[in-house]
Design an enzyme around this catalytic site. Sequence first.
Site, PDB file in Angstrom:
ATOM      1  N   LYS A 154       0.811  -1.218   0.000  1.00  0.00           N
ATOM      2  CA  LYS A 154       0.000   0.000   0.000  1.00  0.00           C
ATOM      3  C   LYS A 154       0.851   1.277   0.000  1.00  0.00           C
ATOM      4  CE  LYS A 154      -4.152  -2.022   1.975  1.00  0.00           C
ATOM      5  NZ  LYS A 154      -3.732  -3.403   2.302  1.00  0.00           N
TER       6      LYS A 154
HETATM    7  C1  PLP Z   1      -4.491  -4.407   1.901  1.00  0.00           C
HETATM    8  C2  PLP Z   1      -3.788  -5.716   1.812  1.00  0.00           C
HETATM    9  C3  PLP Z   1      -4.280  -6.754   0.998  1.00  0.00           C
HETATM   10  C4  PLP Z   1      -5.586  -6.643   0.251  1.00  0.00           C
HETATM   11  O1  PLP Z   1      -5.529  -5.743  -0.819  1.00  0.00           O
HETATM   12  P1  PLP Z   1      -6.899  -5.216  -1.469  1.00  0.00           P
HETATM   13  O2  PLP Z   1      -6.484  -4.265  -2.522  1.00  0.00           O
HETATM   14  O3  PLP Z   1      -7.689  -4.579  -0.366  1.00  0.00           O
HETATM   15  O4  PLP Z   1      -7.593  -6.429  -2.025  1.00  0.00           O
HETATM   16  C5  PLP Z   1      -3.532  -7.913   0.918  1.00  0.00           C
HETATM   17  N1  PLP Z   1      -2.391  -8.079   1.620  1.00  0.00           N
HETATM   18  C6  PLP Z   1      -1.901  -7.105   2.415  1.00  0.00           C
HETATM   19  C7  PLP Z   1      -0.657  -7.363   3.180  1.00  0.00           C
HETATM   20  C8  PLP Z   1      -2.578  -5.898   2.525  1.00  0.00           C
HETATM   21  O5  PLP Z   1      -2.095  -4.957   3.337  1.00  0.00           O
END
Ligand code: PLP
Length: 427
Positions: free
Chosen positions: A107
Amino acid sequence: MNYYSLLHNSPKTTFKNAVVNGIAPDRGLYFPENIAPLSKHFIDHISEYTNHEIAFEVIKQFVGDEIPEEKLKEIIAKTVSFDFPTVKVDDNIASLELFHGPTMAFKDVGAKFMAQCLEYFNKDNDDEVTVLVATSGDTGGAVANGFLGTKGVNVVILYPSGKVSDIQEKQLTTLGQNIKALEVNGVFDDCQEMVKTAFLDKEITKTLTSANSINVARWLPQMFYFFFAYKALHKTQKELVFSVPSGNFGNICAGIMAQKLGLPIKHFVASTNINDTVPNYLVNGIYNPKPSKATISNAMDVGNPSNFIRIQELFNNDIEALRRAFSSYSFTDDETRSAMKKIHSSSGYVSDPHGAVGYLGLKKYGLKENEFGVFLETAHPVKFLDVVEDTLPVSVEIPEQIRGIMNRKKIATKASSYQDLKDFLMN
Ligand SMILES: *Cc1c(COP(=O)(O)O)cnc(C)c1O
């Protein structure tokens, strides 16, 4: 570029407004009005481009002329500031490591890109914007880091007390400056609910926006990963199948956008933990969101994935078309632990629980002779240290990024009701 609301009850708006407001006045998610494929020449010659050049080609039509080219390139340079390696774990499977950024979660890219856009759009405005975000763990850290020191922007992060890991808690409570944390006595859904209520509360006159993947500036840059993976792997001469560990389905939805831009991707697998709303939908055609259940891959504990509506739009709401291009499977914590063990014993590779769920998706899909599978490794194993060290015979070395924050002092305000959040925002 204009964006429309997927609820179709709001006027179209600009990229700028979509970023600043987060969601449309009718509460719908914004969606780009046009998606123009990139030139075949660019895709065929992708190896000749740097990651910054690729990111610029991929994102520019979605920003349009609302950010000058030179500024957009600067924003990209600050966002794409680390590597995205692919690591083979099997003859026909590789991990795409997205965790080399400042908070070691994928993210980081979306959060940084959004922060930079918001700072640019708000530069001539005296009013500050408040970014309000609920986190089950990873989002909070990435948003805190991405927005730290961003001019004209305050960030308020709500997290469920005792339900995030120690490292995650440090990442979102210790930075100070324009980043504030609210420790909520409840679960993630309570945090999410409080945020939603604040957005609807007419008595709050501050400009509020969201930094969840519903925001187009957080969602769209995730397209980059799929192009970077293609650049690294197209020489295998095999067709690529991506398995994306999914919670709110923003990341996988960005992958489908990359495919729309002309990137040759054979198939998508959305891999989930037991929060199986989408896998069930593909089986029986009924979309039945449920409260989230806690798992060891907690960044995917989502019962009502917010971006799924964008995926439906990309397939013209045609479930048959969706089923041809997209599979979704759900896995238990026991299966996840077994997969972590299997990957480690066969290749020495240490995966975190989210990556392991992605790996399981590829196995269940069943790669054909001419296919190559890529699972997205969305978090560094250190982010889920307890699970990893309980499951595998390893001790994970704490990377520099994390060591730096472990001794910092936590500063968080306790909250147990919506009124607490409101009081916090009003003074
Ligand atoms: C946010 C997150 C996800 C999920 O991603 P999305 O875009 O919400 O489907 C998967 N793995 C980790 C480690 C995350 O932080």
